[in-house]
Design a protein around this motif. Sequence first.
Motif, short mmCIF file in Angstrom:
data_model
loop_
_atom_site.label_atom_id
_atom_site.label_comp_id
_atom_site.label_asym_id
_atom_site.label_seq_id
_atom_site.Cartn_x
_atom_site.Cartn_y
_atom_site.Cartn_z
N PHE A 7 -2.50 -2.86 -1.57
CA PHE A 7 -1.55 -3.97 -1.53
C PHE A 7 -1.28 -4.30 -0.08
N ILE A 8 -1.52 -5.57 0.28
CA ILE A 8 -1.34 -6.03 1.66
C ILE A 8 -0.32 -7.17 1.65
N SER A 9 0.75 -7.00 2.39
CA SER A 9 1.78 -8.03 2.48
C SER A 9 1.34 -9.14 3.43
N LEU A 10 1.53 -10.37 3.01
CA LEU A 10 1.19 -11.53 3.85
C LEU A 10 2.43 -12.26 4.35
N GLU A 13 6.89 -8.76 4.82
CA GLU A 13 7.81 -7.87 4.11
C GLU A 13 7.17 -6.49 3.99
N ALA A 14 7.99 -5.47 4.06
CA ALA A 14 7.46 -4.11 3.96
C ALA A 14 6.97 -3.82 2.55
N VAL A 15 5.88 -3.06 2.48
CA VAL A 15 5.35 -2.61 1.20
C VAL A 15 5.87 -1.20 0.96
N HIS A 16 6.64 -1.02 -0.09
CA HIS A 16 7.25 0.28 -0.35
C HIS A 16 6.26 1.19 -1.08
N PRO A 17 6.33 2.49 -0.80
CA PRO A 17 5.43 3.44 -1.49
C PRO A 17 5.52 3.36 -3.01
N ARG A 44 -0.55 -0.75 2.05
CA ARG A 44 -0.60 0.59 1.47
C ARG A 44 -1.71 0.69 0.44
N PHE A 45 -2.25 1.89 0.29
CA PHE A 45 -3.43 2.09 -0.55
C PHE A 45 -3.32 3.39 -1.34
N VAL A 46 -4.03 3.44 -2.46
CA VAL A 46 -4.13 4.66 -3.26
C VAL A 46 -5.60 4.88 -3.60
N ARG A 144 2.19 -14.62 0.38
CA ARG A 144 2.97 -13.53 -0.22
C ARG A 144 2.23 -12.19 -0.13
N PHE A 145 1.09 -12.06 -0.83
CA PHE A 145 0.37 -10.79 -0.76
C PHE A 145 -1.07 -10.95 -1.25
N PHE A 146 -1.89 -9.96 -0.88
CA PHE A 146 -3.24 -9.80 -1.41
C PHE A 146 -3.33 -8.37 -1.94
N ALA A 147 -3.74 -8.23 -3.19
CA ALA A 147 -3.86 -6.91 -3.80
C ALA A 147 -5.23 -6.79 -4.45
N PHE A 148 -5.76 -5.59 -4.48
CA PHE A 148 -7.08 -5.37 -5.08
C PHE A 148 -7.10 -4.02 -5.79
N SER A 149 -8.06 -3.89 -6.71
CA SER A 149 -8.18 -2.65 -7.46
C SER A 149 -9.58 -2.56 -8.07
#
Length: 559
Positions: A7-10, A13-17, A44-46, A144-149
């Motif tokens: 999850f990458i914030s654009l 804003e902070a990305v919470h764990p 942040r990544f998992v 807002r954000f870019f997320a991938f999985s």
Amino acid sequence: MNAFAGFISLDHEAVHPEQLESMAMKLVGYVPDQKYLFGSHQARFVQLIRHNTPESFHEPSYQNYLHDIRLDNHEELAGRLGLNLKTPDSFLVLKAYERWGENCLSYLRGDFTFAIWDPKSQELFCARDPLGQRLLFYVHLPGRFFAFSSVVSGLLNLVPREINPQKIKSFLALSSHTPEETFYQKIFRLQAGEYLKLKQGRITRKFYWSLEQPKPVRFKKDSDYLEAFLEIFGHAVRCRLKSAFPMGAHLSGGLDSSSVVALAAQELARLTTFSAFPPIGYKGPTRPNWNLDDTHYVQMLTQRYPQLDPVHIRSEPGNLFEGLDAIYAYTDVPILNPCNRVWIHDIFEKASQRNIRVLLTGSMGNATISWKGMTLKQQLGHIARFPRRLFFPTQWDIRNPRQWMISTGIISEALSFYHSQRAYFGIEFRDPTHDQRLVEFCLGLPNSQFARQGQNRMLIRRAMQGLLPDALRMRRDQGSQLAHWPWVIEHSYPQICQEWCVLRTSPIIQELVNIQALDNFVATWPKAQLDHPEALGQYRFTWLRAFFVARFVNWIHAA
């Protein structure tokens, strides 16, 4: 066999764990040997790791690098990079990217998807293997954000779970003209042979490989074709045999799986094979020249190679609905062939009980090693039979249905389901017949290598002489997957009727499927002429697929 999400914030804003923990929990079904959470306030990544190869036990704890990788050219790439042969595949790919950037993709062979984040330049690079054996999904909300999985379920908490009607229609029609879309609005798929860059909040996508124009393969002597084929096919099998756990293989008794097993048996001291057959004595309807039970062909091969440990599964009729909602929960995609789920589930379950983490298959063999061969007239006739069911994009030569089989988006839909299911059981599929080098070679061969003197599949028949029993190698009949499918449907028929009465009243389902046609299928099933050649397509595929897609849509709305 790994899974990952990021999850990458654009919007700064902070990305919470907790956001990543939520995404990690949606990677349903994965039972990792290791789990890593990393990143900073903006990204942040998992990463979930499941060890399958000896090298995977020595995976470093990377920062800003996520991966699901199995290389076919491990030794070659390690040599190019000057690294030890025991180096994990993931580390080789990372070092290749550091040396060659996006051009590293031209040096990679195998099944992979990966993502690399550069925190200094705030750039992300993602890629997927040429034949789409690994998956990658993303959500991009500009500003807002870019997320991938690597699993679509990892993104479902980020956007409203809204069905994509156009994708459902394409899926039902076996159409390939929306390969980048998924069954959910705002969730997209990176296509096979494509990479993506995220820079300054904007994404660019580019294909680095395609099958649009296969390079012709020509030799002076007929024997040279066989020699080259066996070299490439043999390598495709051998490079898929690395495992830290017992190996397994699906063995149907057909030419494809039997050829894969025969070559693998020569390399391994022990190989457990899994074969699914109808109940003993089953005498249901079948098509001309199709065999209901291939037990005798499987026995020919297992007697030929004593290192094979055969497991025979006699599937009972079962219930098509058993555990279905649980399956939806960890796959989040509809089922392309509901009947096949019965025997595939049985094989996965038996393999998992034996601590097998790698299963060899020959799923793409019909389009590669055992292609029948077609004259131009036959190819055009093949297409004419499905004018409304199939859509051939303009960039493909419609005279070559093999390219459609190998590269169409519909294969990705099937892979999405089985990728999630194999993850649930902790088993990795490896298909030598879908090897990149083998695919390119087979597509470049002249038709005369596949069809000659009135016989088809002649490439594999000639190549496997002395490796397969002659009765199997030259068989003219064809096996049937889940031959007792009428029995399975009949066993589930009362529940089909009950659920269809509810499903048919849904406005969104009325928009997606032909209610009148499905009403007719449900009403006429008990009287159906199941030995008619069209019955298999009409009832097992068209009707049953539409019914279970409707059920999937209803499940999404209920969820």
